[in-house]
Every structure is written in C-alpha cells, then in structure tokens.
Design a protein around this motif. Structure first.
Motif, mmCIF file in Angstrom:
data_model
loop_
_atom_site.group_PDB
_atom_site.id
_atom_site.type_symbol
_atom_site.label_atom_id
_atom_site.label_comp_id
_atom_site.label_asym_id
_atom_site.label_seq_id
_atom_site.Cartn_x
_atom_site.Cartn_y
_atom_site.Cartn_z
ATOM 1 N N GLU A 157 -25.822 -2.023 -2.554
ATOM 2 C CA GLU A 157 -25.110 -1.337 -1.488
ATOM 3 C C GLU A 157 -24.406 -0.145 -2.117
ATOM 4 O OE1 GLU A 157 -22.520 -3.509 1.199
ATOM 5 O OE2 GLU A 157 -21.587 -1.642 1.883
ATOM 6 N N ILE A 158 -24.638 1.012 -1.519
ATOM 7 C CA ILE A 158 -24.038 2.251 -2.014
ATOM 8 C C ILE A 158 -23.020 2.696 -0.975
ATOM 9 C CG2 ILE A 158 -24.522 4.673 -2.584
ATOM 10 C CD1 ILE A 158 -27.554 3.302 -2.877
ATOM 11 N N VAL A 159 -21.778 2.834 -1.374
ATOM 12 C CA VAL A 159 -20.718 3.211 -0.438
ATOM 13 C C VAL A 159 -20.191 4.593 -0.825
ATOM 14 C CG1 VAL A 159 -18.481 2.568 0.548
ATOM 15 C CG2 VAL A 159 -20.071 0.785 -0.215
ATOM 16 N N THR A 160 -20.283 5.534 0.106
ATOM 17 C CA THR A 160 -19.776 6.875 -0.221
ATOM 18 C C THR A 160 -18.286 6.973 0.102
ATOM 19 O OG1 THR A 160 -19.929 8.033 1.919
ATOM 20 C CG2 THR A 160 -21.966 7.826 0.628
ATOM 21 N N GLU A 161 -17.637 7.946 -0.495
ATOM 22 C CA GLU A 161 -16.287 8.323 -0.060
ATOM 23 C C GLU A 161 -16.442 9.031 1.290
ATOM 24 O OE1 GLU A 161 -13.744 7.315 -1.461
ATOM 25 O OE2 GLU A 161 -14.373 6.810 -3.493
ATOM 26 N N PRO A 162 -15.335 9.112 2.052
ATOM 27 C CA PRO A 162 -15.446 9.823 3.345
ATOM 28 C C PRO A 162 -15.460 11.336 3.138
ATOM 29 C CG PRO A 162 -13.249 8.866 3.073
ATOM 30 C CD PRO A 162 -14.028 8.474 1.865
ATOM 31 N N ASP A 163 -16.477 11.811 2.430
ATOM 32 C CA ASP A 163 -16.546 13.221 2.009
ATOM 33 C C ASP A 163 -17.541 14.026 2.826
ATOM 34 O OD1 ASP A 163 -14.763 12.676 0.018
ATOM 35 O OD2 ASP A 163 -16.254 12.595 -1.601
ATOM 36 N N ILE A 164 -18.279 13.376 3.702
ATOM 37 C CA ILE A 164 -19.336 14.059 4.451
ATOM 38 C C ILE A 164 -18.710 14.700 5.682
ATOM 39 C CG2 ILE A 164 -21.526 13.709 5.682
ATOM 40 C CD1 ILE A 164 -21.967 11.316 3.687
ATOM 41 N N ARG A 165 -19.088 15.932 5.978
ATOM 42 C CA ARG A 165 -18.353 16.700 6.996
ATOM 43 C C ARG A 165 -19.157 17.064 8.242
ATOM 44 N NH1 ARG A 165 -15.021 14.569 5.287
ATOM 45 N NH2 ARG A 165 -13.240 15.146 4.011
ATOM 46 N N SER A 166 -20.387 16.609 8.342
ATOM 47 C CA SER A 166 -21.134 16.860 9.580
ATOM 48 C C SER A 166 -22.302 15.881 9.662
ATOM 49 C CB SER A 166 -21.662 18.298 9.620
ATOM 50 O OG SER A 166 -22.754 18.430 8.724
ATOM 51 N N PRO A 167 -22.804 15.645 10.872
ATOM 52 C CA PRO A 167 -23.982 14.772 11.024
ATOM 53 C C PRO A 167 -25.173 15.286 10.216
ATOM 54 C CG PRO A 167 -22.931 15.083 13.152
ATOM 55 C CD PRO A 167 -22.237 16.017 12.204
ATOM 56 N N GLU A 168 -25.337 16.600 10.155
ATOM 57 C CA GLU A 168 -26.455 17.150 9.399
ATOM 58 C C GLU A 168 -26.300 16.849 7.908
ATOM 59 O OE1 GLU A 168 -26.751 21.335 8.982
ATOM 60 O OE2 GLU A 168 -28.872 21.236 8.440
ATOM 61 N N GLU A 169 -25.051 16.996 7.439
ATOM 62 C CA GLU A 169 -24.793 16.708 6.034
ATOM 63 C C GLU A 169 -25.092 15.237 5.719
ATOM 64 O OE1 GLU A 169 -21.457 19.268 4.531
ATOM 65 O OE2 GLU A 169 -20.777 17.358 3.710
ATOM 66 N N ALA A 170 -24.852 14.358 6.689
ATOM 67 C CA ALA A 170 -25.147 12.932 6.499
ATOM 68 C C ALA A 170 -26.652 12.739 6.280
ATOM 69 C CB ALA A 170 -24.677 12.119 7.694
ATOM 70 N N ARG A 171 -27.446 13.438 7.086
ATOM 71 C CA ARG A 171 -28.898 13.332 6.924
ATOM 72 C C ARG A 171 -29.338 13.898 5.573
ATOM 73 N NH1 ARG A 171 -32.649 16.908 7.613
ATOM 74 N NH2 ARG A 171 -31.321 18.256 8.858
ATOM 75 N N LEU A 172 -28.781 15.048 5.201
ATOM 76 C CA LEU A 172 -29.143 15.650 3.914
ATOM 77 C C LEU A 172 -28.766 14.726 2.759
ATOM 78 C CD1 LEU A 172 -28.062 19.352 4.561
ATOM 79 C CD2 LEU A 172 -30.393 18.458 4.409
ATOM 80 N N PHE A 173 -27.602 14.075 2.889
ATOM 81 C CA PHE A 173 -27.184 13.132 1.844
ATOM 82 C C PHE A 173 -28.210 12.017 1.697
ATOM 83 C CE2 PHE A 173 -25.419 9.063 0.679
ATOM 84 C CZ PHE A 173 -24.838 9.346 -0.544
ATOM 85 N N LEU A 174 -28.650 11.468 2.836
ATOM 86 C CA LEU A 174 -29.611 10.352 2.785
ATOM 87 C C LEU A 174 -30.938 10.790 2.184
ATOM 88 C CD1 LEU A 174 -28.868 8.671 6.205
ATOM 89 C CD2 LEU A 174 -28.448 7.704 3.942
ATOM 90 N N GLU A 175 -31.350 12.001 2.523
ATOM 91 C CA GLU A 175 -32.604 12.501 1.947
ATOM 92 C C GLU A 175 -32.478 12.610 0.431
ATOM 93 O OE1 GLU A 175 -33.384 16.051 4.184
ATOM 94 O OE2 GLU A 175 -34.197 14.912 5.891
ATOM 95 N N LYS A 176 -31.330 13.113 -0.001
ATOM 96 C CA LYS A 176 -31.106 13.270 -1.440
ATOM 97 C C LYS A 176 -31.027 11.915 -2.130
ATOM 98 C CE LYS A 176 -30.242 15.766 -5.026
ATOM 99 N NZ LYS A 176 -29.981 17.176 -5.338
ATOM 100 N N LEU A 177 -30.338 10.984 -1.483
ATOM 101 C CA LEU A 177 -30.206 9.646 -2.059
ATOM 102 C C LEU A 177 -31.578 8.991 -2.195
ATOM 103 C CD1 LEU A 177 -28.251 7.373 -2.923
ATOM 104 C CD2 LEU A 177 -28.314 6.580 -0.553
#
Ligand code: ADP
Ligand code: ZN
Ligand code: MG
Length: 481
Positions: A157-177
C-alpha cells in the motif's frame, strides 16, 4: 475555482509480482478455478502459522527505493480487524505503526513544471479474497460466491501526502507510479485485473489557508480516468456545499461509473475501529542494510534516467524520449530495433507513429506485439535501401500486424518493390505527359508547382511503386526545366 484550493491524497494498492503468496506457498497465478489455490494459512484456518515470503519483502523494498523512500531496518506486522466474508480470518495482516518504507517522493512533470508529491509510506500487507455476486450488484444478488485464490497475495500500500492539487494531477501521479512500479518489476499494475487499485481522499480549503479542510474518501475507482472523473465531480460537490455555508461530512463515498456521481457509503472508520495490534504469529521484520544496498544496485534504470539517456545517446527531443520511455516495454522495443538498423531518428519516428498506431488498434502492448523489433528492422532496412517508399512501407507494416509475415515476404509476394529503373519509369512518364497536356504546358511556362501533379499521376499509375524522387528528376529532364 478562484477561491478554493483542491487537496488530494491517494492510497494505492499494488499486487506484488511474486510466484507464491506472501505468508504461504500457494500460487498467485491469475484466472485459475475458484478456490484451487488455497491452503489452511490463506484460508485462515485456526492454528495455521504464516511464514513471510522473502521475495515479497524484496519487491516492497524495491518499490520503496524507486519511490525515494527511507527503508526502515525494523518494521512490524499488525492485525487489522474488520468483518467481511472475503476476509476469512476477520483480520488482514498489514503494517500499521512501523511500516517498511517511509518519507519518499515522486516527481511529476505537470505542464512545464516539476511537481514533487510526497510519499508518506509504503507498507506490506496481504490481499483479501473476492466476492462474486449473483446478479447486478450486492444489493440485488440472491447469493454471493467466494473465491479465496486471491486471499494472501502480497500487496504494497502506497500512501501519498496530501500534496496533489488537481484531479488531473492525481491521474498523472498514478500514471507515473505505474510506470515506476512496472520499470522496477514490482507489480504489473493491471487495473483491469485488479492488480492496481486506488482510493482517493479529497478536500477543499480557501486559497492561502494553512489548515486542511474535511476530506472524503472515494472508493470503487476502476480506471485512471475514473479517478480523475470522480475527483472532478467531488470538487464541484464540495464546492457547492461550502459555498452554501454547509459542512463537508467526513465519510467514505462510492463512485458510480455509469451515473458519473459519488454517493455516501458509510461514515469513515477511524484507525481505532480496526483494533490494530502486532501480529503475535510473525516476528518483527528486520532488513539488513547491506541487503537493501544490493537491491538498490540491482534496480534497473528508472524512467527519468532512461529518458535523459535517450536524449543524450540517440539525439532525440525530450518529447520523443518521454513517449518512448513511457513504458519499459516500449523503450526496450525501441532500443532493440535501433541495435539492428542504427538510425535512431528513423526508428523513433516509426515506433512513435505507425507502430504505436497499430498496437493501439489491435489493443496490444509493445511486449505482445506480433511485429517484433527485428521484424520492424527488416522493414526499415527496405526503406533505407529505397526498396520501398515510405507510403508503401506503411501499408506493409499494417499487413505485418494483420498476418505476422515479414516485410520481405510481403513486398515480394505483392510485388511492391519500388521501381527505380529508368526505362520502366520513362514509359510511365511518357504516358502521363501525353494524357495531361494542360499541366505540361503549365510547367513549361514556369509554373513549377504543376510538376507535383504530374509526379502524383505517375505514382498513381505505378500503384505507388515508382520512386518519387526519381520520377521528379526524370520529368524535369524530359520537359527541360
Ligand atoms: P486517515 O486518518 O483518515 O486514514 P491519513 O492521514 O492516514 O487519514 O491519510 C489518508 C490519506 O488521505 C493520505 O493519502 C493523505 O494524504 C490523505 N489526506 C489526509 N488529509 C487530507 C485532507 N484534508 N484532504 C485530502 N486528503 C487528505
Ligand atoms: Zn495458501
Ligand atoms: Mg490512515
């Protein structure tokens, strides 16, 4: 959105690519008959004792290293209690207070800015089984079936800090992960097989505020697109509440993919609800720093490093290098082909263009492409030798994808070899010039553009096989321009 800042944190589960489960020897193979890969340990029968899979720890450490985490020498397995039919022990073995990895980060390119998203922790735990409802959904089902093949497969389980600032950024994060975990060969991250899953936490706060707002957790997100859509919906819902002077309730919400809405599922459980305590059946986990170092040394080249090397070594644009290294398979595909034809620009154009296009059309990944790098190399050699035109080569590639035949075979079978032989071309040119007195007169009177038309007619007559440069030269000679 002038007045509100969006705050998002993700909790991602990824199944580890181990052959056997994390606390027993059962197989992890996907798609076997229900309950054919189970034993007393993963079924949670009384008295069964778990034994930790060393390879699972190794993969979790790899993930931690790829995510720039600190690897904790000492961590502890805990029991997380909850009651659900797919969890036969009524607790999940997880890690709570002392996780294996903490304090990492991932860097994302958002627009032209590099954004750093903190990773709070990466911990090791086990999968639950799967409920199969007989009917549309759980509420209308007459009965449900349980398959425990998945129970006990190793997860991180990977838990991020609450550092993501938009829904698009959330998708980009997942793609990168996903890219990072695939490169490191930790998980295959197939969302459609459930080997990557994500819950999203979201709150809003007034711009400039230094405290966080009340968050909701969204579940049932089955694709990266669903994550972005659900978060976009939730931004609007919370904004409307806050602007009407109401409060956001802390709760768990369910994403409904067809309706495109989230709805309240249950009030949020607190850590205390799970009655965590250290699992007395498992020793605390101690990892030797020297072992961690040897895992670090074995890490493959990660995506950012590979992208930068592609720019340097092959003289590609950052954009091209980014696309070619977007998955490890595609990057391998590219490099294997370059090794054969030694023209990185040519290979990158073909891989990014036509190859990607046909992979997409056939629903395939580079790794499962019927056209292997050496097959593409075979085609590109024909292009380099001017044996086929670019245009014809595109058709040949399509045929290669459809039939699995080699470029050479297709070109010979269909007689597609480019005609560069002067006498054959001259005969066709004579025919075209005779049939098009108007354009011929135009060319003679200095309208150079009309040559293009004449070349086109010759190409047509030759069914695309004439060498266009050669045709152009010969027409100019003939018309003396
Ligand atoms: P909980 O105690 O509810 O489990 P955690 O602090 O463990 O909350 O965080 C769980 C996830 O929620 C993390 O990914 C974290 O980044 C995110 N998160 C925490 N607080 C907020 C918030 N106010 N808004 C959005 N996300 C948050
Ligand atoms: Zn088992
Ligand atoms: Mg928590």
């Amino acid at each position: 959105m002038a007045d509100w800042e969006v705050v998002i944190g993700l909790e991602v589960h990824a199944e580890l690519l181990t052959k056997s489960k994390v606390f027993c020897g059962c197989s992890t193979e996907f798609g076997a008959d229900p309950n054919s890969q189970v034993c007393p340990i993963c079924l949670g029968l009384p008295g069964a004792l778990p034994l930790l899979n060393r390879r699972a720890v190794e993969l979790a450490v790899k993930a931690g290293l790829a995510l720039n985490c600190r690897i904790n020498q000492f961590s502890v397995f805990a029991r997380k209690h909850y009651f659900y039919p797919d969890l036969s022990k009524a607790y999940q073995i997880s890690q709570h207070e002392l996780p294996l990895c903490s304090a990492g980060y991932v860097e994302l390119l958002v627009g032209d800015k590099v954004r750093r998203i903190g990773i709070n922790r990466v911990h090791l735990e086990e999968e639950a089984g799967k409920s199969v409802h007989a009917g549309e959904d759980i509420m209308s089902a007459a009965y449900s079936l349980l398959d425990y093949n998945r129970a006990g497969i190793g997860l991180i389980e990977i838990v991020t800090e609450p550092d993501i600032r938009s829904p698009e950024e959330a998708r980009l994060f997942l793609e990168k992960l996903r890219q990072l975990l695939q490169y490191a060969e930790v998980s295959d991250c197939k969302m459609e097989e459930g080997s990557l899953r994500c819950d999203a936490n979201i709150s809003l706060r007034p711009k400039g505020s230094s405290t966080y707002g009340v968050k909701c957790e969204i579940k049932n997100l089955n694709s990266f697109r669903a994550v972005q859509r659900a978060l976009e919906f939730e931004v609007e819902r919370q904004k409307a509440l806050l602007e009407a002077g109401e409060l956001v309730v802390q709760e768990t919400r369910h994403w409904d993919e067809t309706q495109g809405v989230t709805f309240s599922m249950r009030s949020k459980e607190e850590a205390a609800d799970y009655r965590y305590f250290p699992d007395p059946n498992l020793y605390p986990l101690e990892v030797e720093p020297s072992w961690v170092e040897s895992i670090r040394e074995e890490l493959p080249e990660l995506p950012d490093a590979r992208r930068n090397r592609f720019v340097e070594q092959y003289d590609l644009s950052l954009y091209a290098a980014e696309i070619l290294t977007s998955s490890r398979d595609l990057a391998d595909y590219f490099e294997e082909c370059v090794e054969e034809v030694n023209d990185p620009k040519l290979v990158s154009n073909w891989v990014m263009g036509e190859v990607q296009r046909w992979l997409k059309a056939h629903g395939l990944e580079a790794a499962s492409s019927p056209v292997r790098p050496k097959d593409l190399a075979g085609l590109l050699r024909l292009v380099q030798e001017n044996a086929v035109s670019n245009l014809v080569a595109k058709d040949v590639l399509e045929e290669m994808f459809a039939t699995g035949k080699s470029a050479e075979t297709i070109v010979e079978e269909k007689g597609l070899r480019q005609i560069s032989d002067d006498s054959a071309l001259e005969a066709m040119i004579a025919e075209v010039l005779e049939a098009n007195p108007g354009p011929v007169a135009d060319v003679k009177s200095g309208k150079a553009k009309a040559i293009g038309f004449l070349v086109g007619q010759v190409m047509k007559l030759s069914q695309g096989k004439a060498n266009p440069q050669k045709v152009n030269e010969l027409i100019r000679q003939k018309l003396q321009v």
